[in-house]
Design a protein around this motif. Structure first.
Motif, mmCIF file in Angstrom:
data_model
loop_
_atom_site.group_PDB
_atom_site.id
_atom_site.type_symbol
_atom_site.label_atom_id
_atom_site.label_comp_id
_atom_site.label_asym_id
_atom_site.label_seq_id
_atom_site.Cartn_x
_atom_site.Cartn_y
_atom_site.Cartn_z
ATOM 1 N N THR A 225 -21.889 -26.731 0.433
ATOM 2 C CA THR A 225 -20.827 -26.862 -0.529
ATOM 3 C C THR A 225 -19.679 -26.042 -0.484
ATOM 4 O O THR A 225 -18.674 -26.142 -0.620
ATOM 5 C CB THR A 225 -21.430 -27.280 -2.137
ATOM 6 N N GLU A 226 -20.099 -24.687 -0.505
ATOM 7 C CA GLU A 226 -19.088 -23.486 -0.463
ATOM 8 C C GLU A 226 -18.405 -23.438 0.915
ATOM 9 O O GLU A 226 -17.159 -23.021 0.775
ATOM 10 C CB GLU A 226 -19.858 -22.141 -0.512
ATOM 11 N N LEU A 227 -19.143 -23.867 1.925
ATOM 12 C CA LEU A 227 -18.342 -23.835 3.248
ATOM 13 C C LEU A 227 -17.225 -24.745 3.527
ATOM 14 O O LEU A 227 -16.228 -24.656 3.524
ATOM 15 C CB LEU A 227 -19.230 -24.074 4.423
ATOM 16 N N THR A 228 -17.541 -26.226 2.762
ATOM 17 C CA THR A 228 -16.483 -27.116 2.875
ATOM 18 C C THR A 228 -15.413 -26.896 1.866
ATOM 19 O O THR A 228 -14.398 -27.154 2.273
ATOM 20 C CB THR A 228 -17.258 -28.518 2.582
ATOM 21 N N ILE B 166 -8.491 -33.079 7.651
ATOM 22 C CA ILE B 166 -8.486 -31.607 8.052
ATOM 23 C C ILE B 166 -9.148 -31.440 9.140
ATOM 24 O O ILE B 166 -10.302 -31.611 9.330
ATOM 25 C CB ILE B 166 -9.110 -30.653 6.849
ATOM 26 N N LYS B 167 -8.424 -31.077 10.290
ATOM 27 C CA LYS B 167 -8.970 -30.742 11.433
ATOM 28 C C LYS B 167 -9.381 -29.399 11.858
ATOM 29 O O LYS B 167 -8.980 -28.550 11.207
ATOM 30 C CB LYS B 167 -8.022 -31.010 12.646
ATOM 31 N N PRO C 137 -20.508 -34.657 7.728
ATOM 32 C CA PRO C 137 -20.654 -35.809 6.612
ATOM 33 C C PRO C 137 -19.504 -35.756 5.617
ATOM 34 O O PRO C 137 -19.218 -36.903 5.039
ATOM 35 C CB PRO C 137 -21.918 -35.134 5.694
ATOM 36 N N ALA C 138 -18.644 -34.789 5.658
ATOM 37 C CA ALA C 138 -17.582 -34.747 4.828
ATOM 38 C C ALA C 138 -16.415 -35.563 5.056
ATOM 39 O O ALA C 138 -16.104 -35.656 6.525
ATOM 40 C CB ALA C 138 -16.837 -33.320 4.667
ATOM 41 N N PRO C 139 -16.044 -36.608 4.181
ATOM 42 C CA PRO C 139 -15.135 -37.789 4.895
ATOM 43 C C PRO C 139 -13.574 -37.093 5.137
ATOM 44 O O PRO C 139 -13.015 -37.672 5.680
ATOM 45 C CB PRO C 139 -14.992 -38.462 3.672
ATOM 46 N N ASP C 140 -13.394 -35.845 4.622
ATOM 47 C CA ASP C 140 -11.905 -35.416 4.744
ATOM 48 C C ASP C 140 -11.684 -34.168 5.850
ATOM 49 O O ASP C 140 -10.786 -33.702 6.209
ATOM 50 C CB ASP C 140 -11.307 -34.968 3.477
ATOM 51 N N LEU C 141 -13.160 -34.143 6.520
ATOM 52 C CA LEU C 141 -13.179 -32.960 7.497
ATOM 53 C C LEU C 141 -13.600 -33.400 8.951
ATOM 54 O O LEU C 141 -14.401 -34.146 8.966
ATOM 55 C CB LEU C 141 -13.800 -31.893 7.252
ATOM 56 N N GLU C 142 -12.764 -32.798 10.011
ATOM 57 C CA GLU C 142 -13.290 -33.553 11.355
ATOM 58 C C GLU C 142 -13.206 -32.418 12.476
ATOM 59 O O GLU C 142 -12.233 -31.705 12.499
ATOM 60 C CB GLU C 142 -11.942 -34.537 11.782
#
Length: 215
Positions: A109-112, A2-3, A23-28
Motif C-alpha cells: 500500500t505504501e509502494l502504490t 500511471i505508466k 492489481p492496482a487499477p490506475d497503475l500500468e
C-alpha cells in the motif's frame, strides 16, 4: 493511467514489484529493465510517468542512469530502490534529481501510494521521513552554504518562506496554514520557485534550504 517502468538486476525482484503493482487499477507496468542502460532506453521508448530503479546494478548503475534520465526532454519521476535504510548512495540520488527512495521491503500500500504521489508531482516521502533523511544526509559546509544562500537570493521573501517550510517537512496544506495562503497559492509558489532554482522536485529544494543553514 500511471505508466511505470521497473529497473532491477534481479528478475525475482522485478517480478515481485510487478506482482504488487499489477492489481492496482490506475497503475500500468509498461516495461522492465535489468540494468541502468536498459532503464534509460525504456524511459526514452515508453515515456513512463514513474521509474522505479535499483541503486546498485551491474554496468550502468542506478545513479548514473538517473543522471542520464534526468537529462531527457520529458524525464519520468524517479524513485530509487535500496535494500538498506539510509543507504550511502541516497544523498547523491536525491541531489541528482530522484523524487525520493523506497526500501525494497516497503508494504504494497505504501509502494502504490508513493508512485501516485510522485506521479502527481510531489515528493514521495512522508513529511517526517523527508525531514529525517534530509537532516541525516545534508552535510554542513561553509562553501556549500554560501552557494546555497546565493542561489536562494533569486527568490522573493514569500517564495523563500515556502521553500523553508518545505525543508521543515510541511505539506502544501500545512504551509498554507502556516503562511496564511490557499493551497493553490502554495502550489503556485512551489512551482515558480523550483523553476527559478532550476530544481526538479521538493526534495532538492529542501536540501538546498538546509545547505543554506537557514533552519
Amino acid at each position: 493511467m500511471i505508466k511505470v517502468v521497473i529497473a532491477d538486476d534481479e528478475a525475482l525482484v522485478r517480478a515481485g514489484l510487478r506482482g504488487l503493482l499489477d492489481p492496482a487499477p490506475d497503475l500500468e507496468v509498461v516495461a522492465e529493465a535489468e540494468d541502468g542502460r536498459a532503464a534509460v532506453e525504456a524511459a526514452m521508448r515508453y515515456r513512463p510517468d514513474v521509474l522505479l530503479m535499483d541503486i546498485r546494478m551491474p554496468g550502468l548503475d542506478g545513479l548514473r542512469a538517473l543522471e542520464q534520465v534526468a537529462g531527457l526532454e520529458r524525464p519520468p519521476k524517479v524513485i530509487m530502490l535500496t535494500t538498506f535504510d539510509l543507504d550511502d548512495y541516497v544523498h547523491r540520488a536525491l541531489r541528482a534529481g530522484a523524487a525520493g527512495f523506497l526500501l525494497k521491503d516497503t508494504p504494497p500500500t505504501e509502494l502504490t501510494a508513493a508512485i501516485r504521489t510522485v506521479a502527481a508531482g510531489n515528493a514521495m516521502l512522508a513529511p517526517t521521513v523527508t525531514k529525517r533523511l534530509i537532516t541525516a544526509f545534508t552535510e554542513r559546509h561553509p562553501e556549500r552554504a554560501r552557494r546555497a544562500r546565493e542561489k536562494l537570493s533569486a527568490l522573493t521573501d514569500r517564495e523563500r518562506g515556502v521553500i523553508n517550510a518545505i525543508a521543515q517537512g510541511l505539506s502544501n496544506a500545512e504551509i498554507g496554514k502556516e503562511l496564511m495562503m490557499s493551497e493553490a497559492t502554495v502550489k503556485s509558489h512551489v512551482s515558480r520557485s523550483l523553476a527559478k532554482l532550476g530544481l526538479s522536485n521538493r526534495v532538492q529544494a529542501a536540501i538546498l534550504a538546509r545547505d543554506a543553514n537557514e533552519l
